[in-house]
Design an enzyme around this catalytic site. Structure first.
Site, PDB file in Angstrom:
ATOM      1  N   SER A 133       5.961 -26.420 -34.207  1.00 31.51           N
ATOM      2  CA  SER A 133       5.924 -27.020 -32.877  1.00 31.51           C
ATOM      3  C   SER A 133       4.827 -26.379 -32.054  1.00 31.51           C
ATOM      4  CB  SER A 133       7.274 -26.867 -32.183  1.00 31.51           C
ATOM      5  OG  SER A 133       7.575 -25.499 -32.042  1.00 31.51           O
ATOM      6  N   HIS A 154       7.015 -33.181 -36.888  1.00 29.01           N
ATOM      7  CA  HIS A 154       7.818 -32.371 -35.978  1.00 29.01           C
ATOM      8  C   HIS A 154       9.149 -33.049 -35.680  1.00 29.01           C
ATOM      9  CE1 HIS A 154       8.448 -30.535 -31.769  1.00 29.01           C
ATOM     10  NE2 HIS A 154       8.887 -29.702 -32.670  1.00 29.01           N
ATOM     11  N   GLU A 166       7.723 -36.498 -34.292  1.00 28.38           N
ATOM     12  CA  GLU A 166       6.305 -36.579 -33.901  1.00 28.38           C
ATOM     13  C   GLU A 166       5.470 -36.341 -35.157  1.00 28.38           C
ATOM     14  OE1 GLU A 166       6.083 -34.915 -29.305  1.00 28.38           O
ATOM     15  OE2 GLU A 166       6.375 -33.456 -30.894  1.00 28.38           O
ATOM     16  N   ASN A 205       6.795 -31.641 -25.873  1.00 28.70           N
ATOM     17  CA  ASN A 205       6.778 -30.313 -25.254  1.00 28.70           C
ATOM     18  C   ASN A 205       5.774 -30.199 -24.118  1.00 28.70           C
ATOM     19  OD1 ASN A 205       8.908 -29.190 -26.550  1.00 28.70           O
ATOM     20  ND2 ASN A 205       7.707 -28.260 -28.189  1.00 28.70           N
TER      21      ASN A 205
END
Ligand code: COA
Length: 673
Positions: A133, A154, A166, A205
């Site tokens: 990540s 991800h 992702e 994120n």
């Protein structure tokens, strides 16, 4: 290049929180899975957790085969010798691997070492994916001789339940690798989004980081409290958890590490001192018993108390704008499509709407204003509005209100009558009382036009909800007193009857009507407002029935509807004295359902209208009828009406759609049929 159909064997390296979940997902999808870690104990624990999770899914009926048959597809492999070298067995299973997913700790040296080894032993067609990540895919890929076959994949925690994946392209990742990985994620039953450039934090994120960090700065600066932010996020924006609630739940340390890693890789963010302080004090949240909130027992989650009354004490646009700005950056830099960005926040963060959908609803101009305010108030350069947002404002692409923003909503249709302005922003219509110089005094002409307008909108299939508001500085200061000069009692009786007819039209209108109130809401203005379904008032609104001061009484239902909405004594007090009361008092009495700052009135009304517009129209109508007719009858008649309307709804397509969508875990699309 491997095709997704050719993938048979998947190797998951790392059996921690993410790794064991990913292995479970792959095995559930029917793949032969090797689960790899450095010690057998770790693998045994992982198997136990997978078994537990599968049995839960089995109980819920999500798993359509036995737990044992899924488990039988997973083989564990220890990959490290006591001297630190990789085992032969690991090399052997890599030789059989079509697709590897790495989920070991976030250390670039260890990942590079692993990828170099995998590159050496895996067949040339194999794709090597990383669940990182925070580390650059490109750097991990550089350890191999097949960077075109290396990709980011991800997952979100816990992988078996979270639908989002992702898929991140490194600098050299080939189109085919991205395609196959997308296809594989779909085979896993997941919803992939493609991150076209390997930017720190990818989509979720970055947006989350910006959102949490700015909210934290707002609190740190003393512009709002933790509870005010969380209440606003939960109850106005409708997110599943408040910012601080979520930080505590996921672990402040986790966010701290993720955000620091992103910053180290060049993410332009000024870390909020409050987050750092909590981190240094080891107040990580739920797991330590204290974070932004306190918990009775470390590790045991009890929802913190977030009073609903605090919602709106901070402007929700201020909280939302930084996330929108970040999303605009992603879009502008061609990191992802707007659809994928919206999908990512909805599926990855549980937002009820995409970040761009939110922006369109609030208005791009308001987002830019909020960013400028944050930039000044917080002294944060990173709040500078993205050029894309500025351009949209310049071009009048402001969102729903102009029919075009990040998405297209169809033309906003404006119909101008003599005293009424209609704006159709599908699926809602604004009916605006438009005699601002006379404080929207209700002339016979205005009342006639209002009645006709409502009839037209009732027949318009594109309109699901009507919002009534006033132009200028009042909603309406009441019946036009000048029309009363020199008239006979019978003229007034006729006026009253017609006006009452209009209020009845609203009371039994087949679509919901929301009144957005500001300035003065007096006399006939209040009588109209009381005939709508829901009243939202701006702070500072004054409401009253001042007729007594002119020598008469309310004549459009005021004496009947006011005591039905508020206690009888209070209704008499208002009617006998003719005094006006402020919105806050009206709220306490139950005369208005919500009080909001004036600058938010339009947005609040729009948000509610859009929410109602997604509900099944026939059920809304049935609910309204059951309530309105029921309250004027005895409970037996009311209940009989309810039962029959309830029954009748089961002849609609919308009920089938509603139930099917629930079972399919998707949002229903109601058609009103
Ligand atoms: N009927 C006709 N005209 C009205 C009106 C009404 N009910 N309420 C306001 N207006 C007109 C005013 O006459 C004035 O017109 P003008 O500029 O041509 O003189 C204009 O609207 C602005 O009102 P004004 O009184 O100057 O504003 P204000 O801010 O000083 O006061 C109110 C606002 C609401 C307190 C005051 O207008 C008022 O008391 N209105 C009457 C309220 C009422 O009794 N309604 C019940 C009628 S049944």
């Amino acid at each position: 290049m491997v095709k997704v159909e050719d993938i048979k064997t998947i190797t998951v390296v790392g059996a921690g929180t993410m790794g064991h979940g990913i292995a479970e997902v792959a095995a559930m999808a029917g793949y032969k899975v090797y689960l790899v870690d450095i010690k057998q104990e770790i693998l045994d624990r992982a198997l136990e957790k997978i078994k537990w999770s599968l049995s839960k899914l089995y109980e819920k009926g999500i798993l359509r085969e036995t737990v044992d048959s899924v488990m039988s597809r997973i083989t564990t492999v220890v990959n490290l010798n006591p001297d630190g070298s990789y085992t032969e067995e690991f090399a052997k299973i890599l030789a059989e691997t079509d697709f590897m997913i790495e989920a070991i700790i976030e250390r670039i040296d260890l990942k590079q070492q692993l990828f170099a080894f995998a590159d050496k032993h895996a067949p040339p067609h194999a794709i090597l994916a990383t669940n990182t990540s925070s580390l650059p895919i490109t750097e991990i890929a550089a350890a191999t001789n097949r960077p075109e076959n290396v990709v980011g994949m991800h997952f979100f925690n816990p992988p078996p339940l979270m639908p989002l994946v992702e898929i991140i392209r490194g600098e050299k990742t080939s189109d085919e690798t991205v395609e196959v990985t997308v296809a594989l994620a779909k085979k896993f039953g997941k919803q992939p989004v493609v991150v076209k450039k390997d930017v720190p934090g990818f989509i979720v994120n970055r947006i989350l980081g910006r959102f949490i960090n700015t909210a934290c700065h707002i609190v740190h600066k003393g512009l709002a409290t933790i509870e005010e932010v969380d209440a606003t996020v939960k109850y106005i924006l409708g997110l599943p958890m408040g910012v601080f609630e979520l930080s505590d739940y996921s672990g402040i340390d986790v966010f701290y590490y993720v955000f620091t890693a992103m910053k180290e890789r060049g993410f332009n963010i000024t870390p909020c001192p409050l987050l750092k302080e909590k981190f240094e004090k080891k107040e990580y949240g739920m797991k330590t018993g204290k974070g932004f909130y306190t918990y009775p027992e470390p590790g045991k989650y009890v929802r913190p108390k977030i009073p609903k009354e605090l919602a709106g004490k901070v402007d929700p646009v201020l909280l939302l704008a930084p996330a929108v700005n970040e999303a605009a950056w992603l879009l502008e830099n061609d990191v992802a499509t707007k659809e994928d960005i919206d999908k990512a926040v909805k599926l990855g963060l549980g937002w009820p709407k995409g970040v761009f959908e939110f922006a369109d609803e609030y208005g791009i101009d308001k987002i830019v204003e909020a960013l400028n305010k944050l930039k000044t108030d917080l002294g944060l350069e990173e709040m500078e509005p993205q050029p894309l947002l500025l351009k949209m404002v310049e071009e009048g692409r402001l969102g729903r209100k102009t029919g075009k923003g990040f998405y297209e909503y169809g033309e906003v249709e404006e119909i101008k009558k003599k005293t009424i302005l209609v704006r159709i922003e599908k699926p809602i219509a604004w009916v605006i009382l438009n005699r601002p110089k006379k404080l929207n005094a209700l002339s016979p002409e205005l009342l006639k036009e209002l009645g006709e307008t409502l009839d037209e909108l009732e027949d318009n299939p594109d309109v699901r909800v009507v919002i009534l508001k006033g132009e200028g500085r009042a909603f309406s200061a009441g019946a036009d007193v000048t029309a009363f000069a020199g008239v006979t009692p019978i003229d007034i009786a006729k006026f009253s009857r017609r006006f009452q007819e209009l209020t009845l039209k609203m009371q039994f209108y087949t679509k919901p009507i929301i009144a957005a109130l500001h300035g003065y809401v007096l006399g006939g203005g209040l009588e109209i407002a009381m005939s709508t379904d829901i009243r939202i008032a701006a702070e500072g609104t004054m409401l009253g029935q001042p007729e007594i001061n002119l020598g008469f009484i309310p004549g459009a239902g005021g004496t009947q509807r006011l005591p039905r909405l508020i206690p009888r004594g209070h209704a008499k007090l208002l009617i006998y004295t003719g005094d006006m009361i402020p919105a806050e008092e009206a709220y306490k009495l139950g005369l208005v359902e919500k009080v909001v700052p004036p600058e938010r009135l339009e947005q609040e009304a729009r948000a509610l209208a859009l929410k109602l517009a997604e509900k099944p129209p026939l059920a809304l109508m049935a609910a309204k009828y059951a309530i309105e007719y029921g309250l004027e009858s005895n409970i037996w008649a009311g209940l009989a009406l309810e039962a029959h309307l309830f029954g009748l709804l089961f002849s609609t397509e919308d009920v089938i759609e509603g139930v099917t969508a629930f079972l399919e875990k998707r949002k229903p699309k109601f058609k009103g049929r």
